[in-house]
Scaffold this active site. Structure first.
Site, PDB file in Angstrom:
ATOM      1  N   SER A   1       3.638  -1.974  10.334  1.00  0.00           N
ATOM      2  CA  SER A   1       5.089  -2.020  10.576  1.00  0.00           C
ATOM      3  C   SER A   1       5.735  -3.354  10.206  1.00  0.00           C
ATOM      4  CB  SER A   1       5.400  -1.665  12.037  1.00  0.00           C
ATOM      5  OG  SER A   1       5.014  -0.323  12.305  1.00  0.00           O
TER       6      SER A   1
ATOM      7  N   ASN B   1       0.868  -1.180   0.000  1.00  0.00           N
ATOM      8  CA  ASN B   1       0.000   0.000   0.000  1.00  0.00           C
ATOM      9  C   ASN B   1       0.903   1.228   0.000  1.00  0.00           C
ATOM     10  OD1 ASN B   1      -1.772   2.072   0.548  1.00  0.00           O
ATOM     11  ND2 ASN B   1      -2.233   1.397   2.643  1.00  0.00           N
ATOM     12  N   TRP B   2       0.991   1.877  -1.140  1.00  0.00           N
ATOM     13  CA  TRP B   2       1.908   3.030  -1.253  1.00  0.00           C
ATOM     14  C   TRP B   2       1.344   4.294  -0.608  1.00  0.00           C
ATOM     15  CZ3 TRP B   2       4.789   3.340  -6.630  1.00  0.00           C
ATOM     16  CH2 TRP B   2       5.682   2.265  -6.722  1.00  0.00           C
ATOM     17  N   LYS B   3       0.073   4.273  -0.252  1.00  0.00           N
ATOM     18  CA  LYS B   3      -0.581   5.466   0.325  1.00  0.00           C
ATOM     19  C   LYS B   3      -0.343   6.668  -0.590  1.00  0.00           C
ATOM     20  CE  LYS B   3      -0.090   3.338   4.797  1.00  0.00           C
ATOM     21  NZ  LYS B   3       0.006   3.476   6.232  1.00  0.00           N
TER      22      LYS B   3
ATOM     23  N   GLY C   1       2.912  -1.119   4.247  1.00  0.00           N
ATOM     24  CA  GLY C   1       2.908   0.288   3.872  1.00  0.00           C
ATOM     25  C   GLY C   1       4.307   0.751   3.512  1.00  0.00           C
ATOM     26  N   GLY C   2       4.974   1.380   4.464  1.00  0.00           N
ATOM     27  CA  GLY C   2       6.279   2.006   4.222  1.00  0.00           C
ATOM     28  C   GLY C   2       7.286   1.109   3.509  1.00  0.00           C
TER      29      GLY C   2
ATOM     30  N   GLU D   1      -5.153  -4.760  10.826  1.00  0.00           N
ATOM     31  CA  GLU D   1      -4.131  -3.737  11.005  1.00  0.00           C
ATOM     32  C   GLU D   1      -4.425  -2.926  12.262  1.00  0.00           C
ATOM     33  OE1 GLU D   1      -2.152  -2.631   7.023  1.00  0.00           O
ATOM     34  OE2 GLU D   1      -3.957  -1.436   7.213  1.00  0.00           O
TER      35      GLU D   1
ATOM     36  N   GLY E   1       2.815   2.361  10.755  1.00  0.00           N
ATOM     37  CA  GLY E   1       3.820   3.417  10.605  1.00  0.00           C
ATOM     38  C   GLY E   1       4.550   3.769  11.886  1.00  0.00           C
TER      39      GLY E   1
ATOM     40  N   GLU F   1      -6.804   4.755   7.798  1.00  0.00           N
ATOM     41  CA  GLU F   1      -6.595   6.178   7.461  1.00  0.00           C
ATOM     42  C   GLU F   1      -7.827   6.754   6.749  1.00  0.00           C
ATOM     43  OE1 GLU F   1      -2.801   5.582   5.569  1.00  0.00           O
ATOM     44  OE2 GLU F   1      -1.957   5.104   7.524  1.00  0.00           O
TER      45      GLU F   1
ATOM     46  N   HIS G   1      -9.393   1.138   4.935  1.00  0.00           N
ATOM     47  CA  HIS G   1      -8.126   1.342   5.639  1.00  0.00           C
ATOM     48  C   HIS G   1      -8.364   2.321   6.783  1.00  0.00           C
ATOM     49  CE1 HIS G   1      -4.052   2.611   6.547  1.00  0.00           C
ATOM     50  NE2 HIS G   1      -3.649   1.509   5.947  1.00  0.00           N
TER      51      HIS G   1
HETATM   52  P1  PGA Z   1       3.034   0.388   7.557  1.00  0.00           P
HETATM   53  O1  PGA Z   1       1.557   0.597   7.002  1.00  0.00           O
HETATM   54  O2  PGA Z   1       3.553  -0.906   6.999  1.00  0.00           O
HETATM   55  O3  PGA Z   1       3.812   1.587   7.048  1.00  0.00           O
HETATM   56  O4  PGA Z   1       2.946   0.346   9.045  1.00  0.00           O
HETATM   57  C1  PGA Z   1       0.678  -0.488   6.844  1.00  0.00           C
HETATM   58  C2  PGA Z   1      -0.638  -0.016   6.314  1.00  0.00           C
HETATM   59  O5  PGA Z   1      -1.109   1.064   6.686  1.00  0.00           O
HETATM   60  O6  PGA Z   1      -1.259  -0.705   5.482  1.00  0.00           O
END
Ligand code: PGA
Length: 277
Positions: free
Chosen positions: A228, A30-32, A249-250, A183, A189, A115, A113
């Site tokens: 993470s 997930n590149w956000k 994510g990251g 999640e 993050g 967010e 998600h």
């Molecule tokens: P993260 O994000 O790996 O940067 O913690 C995961 C996500 O939000 O899907």
């Protein structure tokens, strides 16, 4: 032990679970809101390596890169989106429908998600409607659930996730159309991850809830862990029973890191260990 295969090729297939009763790991990136045209090089690198990796892969870049990412993948790596609207079309300025995502070449979409739930006040009802719209046009839905830190501190994590599951997953969802991503909001993050016991307990709870609500179709769904996940902790997390992959994510922004996690998944999940169900 031989690799447990689903008959789904990881390179150009869409995520497709439980063929023949088997489950194949899925590592989804997930590149956000990260990435411009330069980042397509990372898509190319992942696509080049995909055929040699023993799990399903998916990258979800921002909508502006979707079509270019599909072209850069050369059909060797499925590309997904990060959100969609629940209507097919209409006066919804700035929104993108599931049908438009398919038109751009997407194979899957993340919905719900945390967010989106937090910054766009998305309700379970809206997430369910988005998932329904996406499944109706053939997109695999990755439906996210997870508790906040305060909810866990109050011992409410299962109640919260249970509510999200029953409110967000459309009736009639199956392992072919739906993947659940657990999640915990506080792990996203932050560099923090739940303990092994916490992940085991929650994934077990999710599996039971899905089975109770959707029967065998729910039992067979892949449950990913997200929050993470890095190359350094991937083997440990992906080695847990009932963890069928990760939403990353990251660490998905760099092909090398994403591929290191995917290789760990191939080893931990598709080889040698009775994991799912
Ligand atoms: P993260 O994000 O790996 O940067 O913690 C995961 C996500 O939000 O899907």
């Amino acid at each position: 032990m031989a690799a447990r295969r689903t008959g789904v090729k990881g390179s150009c297939s869409r995520p497709d679970a439980a063929k023949g009763g088997e489950m194949r790991a899925l590592i989804a990136g997930n590149w956000k809101m990260h990435g411009t045209g330069q980042a397509l090089e990372e898509v190319r690198k992942v696509a080049d390596a995909a055929a040699a990796i023993d799990c399903d892969l998916l990258l979800c870049p921002p909508a502006t890169l979707l079509h270019r990412a599909v072209e850069a993948s050369g059909g060797r790596l499925p590309i997904g989106a990060q959100d969609c609207h629940w209507e097919r079309s209409g006066a919804f300025t700035g929104d993108i429908s599931a049908e438009m995502l398919v038109d751009a070449g997407a194979r899957a979409v993340i919905v719900g998600h945390s967010e989106r739930r937090l910054y766009h006040a998305e309700s379970d009802q809206q997430v369910e409607a988005k998932a329904r719209a996406a499944q109706a046009v053939g997109l695999v839905t990755i439906i996210c659930v997870g508790e906040s830190e305060a909810e866990r501190a109050a011992g409410q994590e299962m109640a919260v996730v249970g509510r999200q599951l029953s409110g967000s997953i459309p009736e009639g969802s199956s392992a072919q159309t739906c993947v659940v991503a657990y999640e915990p909001v506080w792990a996203i993050g932050s560099g923090r991850t739940p303990t092994r016991e916490e992940i085991l307990a929650m994934h077990g709870f999710i599996r039971t809830s899905l089975g109770r609500r959707l029967g065998g179709a729910g039992q067979a769904m892949r449950i990913l862990y997200g929050g993470s996940v890095k190359p350094a902790n991937a083997a440990q997390i992906l080695g847990l029973p009932d963890v069928a992959g990760a939403l990353v994510g990251g660490a998905s922004l760099k092909a090398d890191e994403f591929l290191a996690i995917a290789r760990a998944a191939g080893q931990e999940i598709n080889h040698g260990k009775p994991t799912l169900r």
